[in-house]
Design a protein around this motif. Structure first.
Motif, PDB file in Angstrom:
ATOM      1  N   VAL A  59       0.761  47.848  29.546  1.00  0.00           N
ATOM      2  CA  VAL A  59       0.143  48.756  28.510  1.00  0.00           C
ATOM      3  C   VAL A  59      -0.254  49.992  29.291  1.00  0.00           C
ATOM      4  O   VAL A  59      -1.107  50.051  29.987  1.00  0.00           O
ATOM      5  CB  VAL A  59      -1.093  48.057  27.929  1.00  0.00           C
ATOM      6  N   GLU A  64      -0.846  54.266  24.349  1.00  0.00           N
ATOM      7  CA  GLU A  64      -1.018  53.099  23.669  1.00  0.00           C
ATOM      8  C   GLU A  64      -2.183  52.753  23.372  1.00  0.00           C
ATOM      9  O   GLU A  64      -2.553  51.543  22.730  1.00  0.00           O
ATOM     10  CB  GLU A  64      -0.235  52.110  24.488  1.00  0.00           C
ATOM     11  N   LYS A  65      -3.215  53.498  23.458  1.00  0.00           N
ATOM     12  CA  LYS A  65      -4.776  53.221  23.244  1.00  0.00           C
ATOM     13  C   LYS A  65      -4.815  52.741  21.568  1.00  0.00           C
ATOM     14  O   LYS A  65      -5.644  51.854  21.298  1.00  0.00           O
ATOM     15  CB  LYS A  65      -5.761  54.173  23.809  1.00  0.00           C
ATOM     16  N   HIS A  70      -3.221  46.825  19.549  1.00  0.00           N
ATOM     17  CA  HIS A  70      -4.123  46.915  20.662  1.00  0.00           C
ATOM     18  C   HIS A  70      -5.684  47.101  20.061  1.00  0.00           C
ATOM     19  O   HIS A  70      -6.468  47.070  20.720  1.00  0.00           O
ATOM     20  CB  HIS A  70      -4.135  47.976  21.531  1.00  0.00           C
ATOM     21  N   SER A  88      -6.394  42.664  24.032  1.00  0.00           N
ATOM     22  CA  SER A  88      -6.095  42.703  22.723  1.00  0.00           C
ATOM     23  C   SER A  88      -4.740  41.712  22.335  1.00  0.00           C
ATOM     24  O   SER A  88      -4.378  41.281  23.505  1.00  0.00           O
ATOM     25  CB  SER A  88      -5.710  44.196  22.304  1.00  0.00           C
ATOM     26  N   LEU A  90      -2.103  42.876  21.634  1.00  0.00           N
ATOM     27  CA  LEU A  90      -0.975  43.645  22.399  1.00  0.00           C
ATOM     28  C   LEU A  90      -0.952  42.999  23.938  1.00  0.00           C
ATOM     29  O   LEU A  90       0.093  42.713  24.301  1.00  0.00           O
ATOM     30  CB  LEU A  90      -1.156  44.944  22.365  1.00  0.00           C
ATOM     31  N   THR A  91      -1.925  42.841  24.350  1.00  0.00           N
ATOM     32  CA  THR A  91      -1.921  42.656  25.928  1.00  0.00           C
ATOM     33  C   THR A  91      -1.665  41.172  25.919  1.00  0.00           C
ATOM     34  O   THR A  91      -0.953  40.463  26.700  1.00  0.00           O
ATOM     35  CB  THR A  91      -3.604  42.597  26.640  1.00  0.00           C
TER      36      THR A  91
END
Length: 425
Positions: A59, A64-65, A70, A88, A90-91
């Motif tokens: 990431v 991509e913050k 995320h 998140s 996403l992770t």
């Protein structure tokens, strides 16, 4: 072997990152090594990494913050882990995809939350090793419970001190999991060691409350009162910088005590001094202790749990003083400052005794552990294959089916006949 490290953020700064880089670089002498960094927040890493070790990220916080997934909370990474707010949905997704795609012989997690994901999601064909860079006692109860549920799926767990390894063995039920102490390694500095003539006391670490730099400054005020020709230099950044700066001025130490900011690497700064200090409330290992000793400095450290007492031999290559004891700290500093010969002798002993933390012996232990675990896993797979039944031919299946149908028909017929007999009676 192909070895993969799973790291929180290889582009940051901290002891876990540095020791992971050290171990990865040493292993790269004989193995295929990569580092997977969950996050990346800058173009260039703070620490230089040997080109033989590849590093990729999952990431990119620069772009991509604000990713839609995320901003949603993680479900796999444990909520009780210190770094949880940074993880998140996403992770979770990226880590799972990464682990599923790996063909590594060994996968190594480097913090509790990542160890949990490694235990739950890594391929069972790989050896899964969780590293503990803090201590079991410092984890909150909810996290310890999460580790109890996930860690039995690991193949091994390594701690940075024997005391913490014993703590895991006593307090966690981990059947079949190897629990081993594997200290951090520190390479030999590329410059000559200190000669004990510099009238400087050196400290390094994050400027946070747990490092107790305020205690050090107050103790050093007694040193400066007797020996105004000596200096205290504290390296590092953190949220306590302003309060520490105010304390230095309050005690009138503006000509003796200095906040030097961050220095990477520290080798050139250690050798300017003659004594190193560590005043932490706790130290899982003590990278700065070993770094200073490898530069030929005796270290005065608080005798906090775990790391320091396994590194320093009190009175031989340094001094151990009670946690929070300002008088004992000032006394130990003055003892070494007043006695040039004692300082030189302890510095020489520190240089010699610190060789056990060189990458070579540490990596040999790590390689031995990994090789044994890989062989154990291969042997287990081989035994399972031998125990599996011989393949069944289609004709055998058909015949077995025919016999089963015929037997069922005969059983039904017998039951019917017996029923009719009862009725007639």
């Amino acid at each position: 072997m192909k070895i993969t490290f799973l790291l929180h953020n290889g582009y940051g700064i901290g002891g876990t990152i540095k020791t992971t880089f050290n171990l990865a670089e040493a292993l790269a002498e004989r193995h295929d090594v990569e580092i997977v960094s969950v996050f990346r927040h800058r173009k260039v890493a703070n620490f230089t990494l040997d080109p033989r070790v590849s590093m990729r990220h999952l990431v990119d916080l620069r772009t991509e913050k604000e990713h839609p997934r995320h901003v949603r909370p993680a479900r796999v990474f444990p909520a009780s882990e210190y770094r949880y707010p940074q993880y998140s949905e996403l992770t979770d997704e990226r880590i799972q995809e990464c682990l599923a795609s790996l063909t590594s012989d060994v996968i190594i997690g480097t913090r509790p939350g990542l160890n949990v994901q490694l235990a739950l999601q890594a391929p069972r064909s790989a050896v899964r090793i969780g590293q503990e860079h803090l201590t079991l006692k410092t984890h909150p109860p909810a996290l310890r419970n999460a580790l109890r549920r996930a860690y039995p799926r690991l193949d091994a767990l390594t701690t940075v001190s024997e005391a913490d390894a014993n703590e895991y063995r006593r307090r966690m039920r981990l059947p079949g999991v190897r629990v081993e102490a594997l200290p951090n390694s520190v390479p030999e500095p590329g410059i000559p060691p200190a000669d004990s003539t510099g009238r400087i006391v050196v400290a390094a670490g994050r400027l946070v409350t747990s490092k107790r730099h305020a205690l050090l400054i107050r103790a050093f005020a007694r040193v400066a009162a007797e020996r105004p020709d000596w200096q205290l230099r504290i390296y590092g950044n953190g949220d306590q910088e302003e309060p520490l700066h105010d304390l230095i001025h309050e005690l009138g130490l503006y000509n003796n005590a200095f906040l030097m900011g961050k220095a990477t690497p520290m080798d050139g700064e250690w050798v300017k001094g003659s004594i190193a200090t560590v005043t932490s409330v706790f130290e899982p290992f003590g990278m700065t202790i070993v770094e200073a000793m490898r530069s030929g400095l005796p270290v005065i450290s608080t005798d906090c749990e775990y790391g320091p007492r396994e590194i320093i031999e009190d009175g031989v290559d340094g001094r151990l003083v009670p946690v929070g004891d300002e008088d004992a700290l000032a006394g130990a500093l003055l003892e070494l400052i007043r006695d040039d010969e004692l300082r030189r002798t302890m510095g020489a002993a520190a240089l010699e005794n610190s060789r056990r933390f060189d990458p070579v012996p540490v990596v040999e232990r790590a390689e031995r552990l990994m090789a044994e675990l890989v062989e154990r896993k291969r042997s287990l797979r081989s035994r399972l294959r031998l125990r599996s039944p011989a393949p069944v031919r289609l004709t055998d299946t058909v015949r077995a089916g025919a016999h089963t149908v015929r037997d069922m028909a005969m059983a039904a017929a017998i039951t019917t006949v017996r029923g009719l007999r009862k009725v007639r009676r």
